[in-house]
Design a protein around this motif. Structure first.
Motif, mmCIF file in Angstrom:
data_model
loop_
_atom_site.group_PDB
_atom_site.id
_atom_site.type_symbol
_atom_site.label_atom_id
_atom_site.label_comp_id
_atom_site.label_asym_id
_atom_site.label_seq_id
_atom_site.Cartn_x
_atom_site.Cartn_y
_atom_site.Cartn_z
ATOM 1 N N LYS A 1 -35.811 28.888 -25.821
ATOM 2 C CA LYS A 1 -35.437 29.799 -24.741
ATOM 3 C C LYS A 1 -36.471 30.897 -24.551
ATOM 4 O O LYS A 1 -36.615 31.417 -23.452
ATOM 5 C CB LYS A 1 -34.074 30.435 -25.032
ATOM 6 C CG LYS A 1 -32.927 29.495 -24.876
ATOM 7 C CD LYS A 1 -31.620 30.205 -25.169
ATOM 8 C CE LYS A 1 -30.459 29.235 -25.116
ATOM 9 N NZ LYS A 1 -29.190 29.888 -25.452
ATOM 10 N N ASN A 2 -37.172 31.251 -25.607
ATOM 11 C CA ASN A 2 -38.136 32.350 -25.541
ATOM 12 C C ASN A 2 -39.564 31.904 -25.224
ATOM 13 O O ASN A 2 -40.471 32.724 -25.209
ATOM 14 C CB ASN A 2 -38.132 33.139 -26.854
ATOM 15 C CG ASN A 2 -36.829 33.892 -27.023
ATOM 16 O OD1 ASN A 2 -36.238 34.350 -26.061
ATOM 17 N ND2 ASN A 2 -36.385 34.005 -28.253
ATOM 18 N N GLN B 1 -33.092 28.961 -29.836
ATOM 19 C CA GLN B 1 -33.533 30.318 -29.526
ATOM 20 C C GLN B 1 -35.036 30.369 -29.282
ATOM 21 O O GLN B 1 -35.503 31.056 -28.384
ATOM 22 C CB GLN B 1 -33.156 31.278 -30.680
ATOM 23 C CG GLN B 1 -31.671 31.428 -30.874
ATOM 24 C CD GLN B 1 -30.980 31.938 -29.632
ATOM 25 O OE1 GLN B 1 -31.379 32.919 -29.044
ATOM 26 N NE2 GLN B 1 -29.932 31.250 -29.214
ATOM 27 N N ARG C 1 -31.587 28.097 -34.300
ATOM 28 C CA ARG C 1 -32.885 28.774 -34.307
ATOM 29 C C ARG C 1 -33.871 28.067 -33.384
ATOM 30 O O ARG C 1 -34.631 28.702 -32.651
ATOM 31 C CB ARG C 1 -33.441 28.854 -35.731
ATOM 32 C CG ARG C 1 -34.759 29.549 -35.822
ATOM 33 C CD ARG C 1 -34.636 31.022 -35.446
ATOM 34 N NE ARG C 1 -35.928 31.664 -35.556
ATOM 35 C CZ ARG C 1 -36.391 32.533 -34.690
ATOM 36 N NH1 ARG C 1 -35.674 32.902 -33.672
ATOM 37 N NH2 ARG C 1 -37.588 33.055 -34.849
#
Length: 73
Positions: free
Chosen positions: A70-71, A67, A64
């Motif tokens: 990365k965003n 992720q 998590r």
């Protein structure tokens, strides 16, 4: 309606194929009832033959976090 237990991979594939055919059946119709029963049989077969284990909590947190990074803009 020809409902039977799903015991083999072929039975499973046949059930999936039939489910695709009757997927949009109206509730409380003959096909709607078949859809409901077939869905339960497929779910039971998948739980027995393709179980999904819970992830390791630490690995889930790491995933998590990756992720989220990365965003970032």
């Amino acid at each position: 309606m020809n409902i039977k237990l799903i015991k083999t991979k072929k039975d499973y594939q046949d059930a999936i194929n039939r489910l695709e055919v009757i997927f949009d059946a109206k509730p409380n119709s003959k096909e709607g009832d078949e859809l409901e029963v077939l869905s339960m049989l497929i779910d039971n077969y998948e739980k027995e033959n393709y179980p999904i284990d819970f992830p390791d909590p630490i690995e889930a947190i790491k995933f998590r976090m990756e992720q989220l990074v990365k965003n970032l803009p």
